[in-house]
Design a protein around this motif. Structure first.
Motif, PDB file in Angstrom:
ATOM      1  N   GLN A   1       2.511  -2.276   4.947  1.00 16.71           N
ATOM      2  CA  GLN A   1       1.532  -1.809   3.965  1.00 16.71           C
ATOM      3  C   GLN A   1       0.308  -1.216   4.667  1.00 16.71           C
ATOM      4  OE1 GLN A   1       0.027  -4.927   1.465  1.00 16.71           O
ATOM      5  NE2 GLN A   1      -0.667  -3.501  -0.101  1.00 16.71           N
ATOM      6  N   ASN A   2      -0.187  -1.903   5.686  1.00 18.16           N
ATOM      7  CA  ASN A   2      -1.351  -1.398   6.426  1.00 18.16           C
ATOM      8  C   ASN A   2      -1.031  -0.086   7.132  1.00 18.16           C
ATOM      9  OD1 ASN A   2      -2.957  -3.523   5.642  1.00 18.16           O
ATOM     10  ND2 ASN A   2      -2.437  -4.776   7.422  1.00 18.16           N
ATOM     11  N   LYS A   3       0.168   0.001   7.683  1.00 15.19           N
ATOM     12  CA  LYS A   3       0.574   1.236   8.356  1.00 15.19           C
ATOM     13  C   LYS A   3       0.615   2.396   7.371  1.00 15.19           C
ATOM     14  CE  LYS A   3       4.241   3.241  11.152  1.00 15.19           C
ATOM     15  NZ  LYS A   3       5.573   3.040  11.735  1.00 15.19           N
ATOM     16  N   ARG A   4       1.173   2.158   6.182  1.00  9.75           N
ATOM     17  CA  ARG A   4       1.243   3.208   5.156  1.00  9.75           C
ATOM     18  C   ARG A   4      -0.155   3.640   4.718  1.00  9.75           C
ATOM     19  NH1 ARG A   4       4.607   6.760   4.262  1.00  9.75           N
ATOM     20  NH2 ARG A   4       6.283   5.286   4.189  1.00  9.75           N
ATOM     21  N   LYS A   5      -1.086   2.699   4.563  1.00 11.55           N
ATOM     22  CA  LYS A   5      -2.465   3.041   4.194  1.00 11.55           C
ATOM     23  C   LYS A   5      -3.112   3.920   5.262  1.00 11.55           C
ATOM     24  CE  LYS A   5      -3.570  -0.951   1.330  1.00 11.55           C
ATOM     25  NZ  LYS A   5      -4.376  -2.176   1.208  1.00 11.55           N
ATOM     26  N   ARG A   6      -2.904   3.545   6.544  1.00 11.00           N
ATOM     27  CA  ARG A   6      -3.464   4.367   7.629  1.00 11.00           C
ATOM     28  C   ARG A   6      -2.894   5.773   7.610  1.00 11.00           C
ATOM     29  NH1 ARG A   6      -2.558  -0.104  10.841  1.00 11.00           N
ATOM     30  NH2 ARG A   6      -0.807   0.935  11.839  1.00 11.00           N
ATOM     31  N   GLN A   7      -1.576   5.881   7.369  1.00  7.76           N
ATOM     32  CA  GLN A   7      -0.960   7.205   7.310  1.00  7.76           C
ATOM     33  C   GLN A   7      -1.536   8.031   6.168  1.00  7.76           C
ATOM     34  OE1 GLN A   7       3.191   6.241   6.999  1.00  7.76           O
ATOM     35  NE2 GLN A   7       3.510   6.313   9.212  1.00  7.76           N
ATOM     36  N   MET A   8      -1.748   7.417   5.009  1.00  9.13           N
ATOM     37  CA  MET A   8      -2.313   8.134   3.864  1.00  9.13           C
ATOM     38  C   MET A   8      -3.739   8.603   4.166  1.00  9.13           C
ATOM     39  SD  MET A   8       0.033   8.354   1.613  1.00  9.13           S
ATOM     40  CE  MET A   8      -0.752   8.725   0.083  1.00  9.13           C
ATOM     41  N   LEU A   9      -4.530   7.754   4.828  1.00  7.75           N
ATOM     42  CA  LEU A   9      -5.888   8.141   5.189  1.00  7.75           C
ATOM     43  C   LEU A   9      -5.891   9.292   6.192  1.00  7.75           C
ATOM     44  CD1 LEU A   9      -7.639   4.667   5.445  1.00  7.75           C
ATOM     45  CD2 LEU A   9      -8.020   6.435   3.716  1.00  7.75           C
TER      46      LEU A   9
ATOM     47  N   GLU B   1      -5.119  12.459   4.352  1.00  5.65           N
ATOM     48  CA  GLU B   1      -6.276  12.899   3.574  1.00  5.65           C
ATOM     49  C   GLU B   1      -7.322  13.550   4.489  1.00  5.65           C
ATOM     50  OE1 GLU B   1      -8.599  13.502   0.198  1.00  5.65           O
ATOM     51  OE2 GLU B   1      -6.500  12.996   0.426  1.00  5.65           O
TER      52      GLU B   1
ATOM     53  N   SER C   1       3.140  -6.950   5.177  1.00  5.44           N
ATOM     54  CA  SER C   1       1.705  -6.660   5.307  1.00  5.44           C
ATOM     55  C   SER C   1       1.452  -5.611   6.387  1.00  5.44           C
ATOM     56  CB  SER C   1       0.926  -7.939   5.611  1.00  5.44           C
ATOM     57  OG  SER C   1       1.356  -8.482   6.846  1.00  5.44           O
TER      58      SER C   1
END
Length: 102
Positions: free
Chosen positions: A20-28, A31, A17
């Motif tokens: 996953q949260n770290k990857r989402k932050r990196q993607m944001l 962007e 988890s």
């Protein structure tokens, strides 16, 4: 071998988890950086009848929009991206076949 892999995961304190949260932050963040570097979006879908003004070397084609107010304004596109423009609706044919058990 499995014991070593399990030990490595525990040693690294692997938590799916958190990862996953770290990857989402990196993607944001990526962007946001992209939007800062390229603030306006490219117009990728354009259609309509255009007039070919000139053809250049290596397949570049200069186009003019006949409906634009400024007729001198033109842009260059890759000739391989162009398609024929068929004015109006295209008639689509379909065939219906009835299958019968023998």
């Amino acid at each position: 071998m499995e014991h070593k892999a399990l030990w490595a995961l525990k040693f690294m304190n692997f938590d799916p988890s958190k990862t996953q949260n770290k990857r989402k932050r990196q993607m944001l963040e990526l962007e946001e950086m992209r939007l800062k570097l390229f603030p306006r979006k490219l117009k990728s879908n354009w259609s309509g009848p255009f007039i070919v003004k000139s053809m250049r070397t290596h397949g570049e084609i200069e186009l003019v929009d006949p409906s634009a107010s400024d007729q001198q304004r033109s842009w260059v596109v890759n000739g391989q991206r162009l398609k024929l423009y068929l004015e109006g609706e295209v008639e689509r044919l379909s065939i219906v076949m009835k299958l019968v058990d023998p």
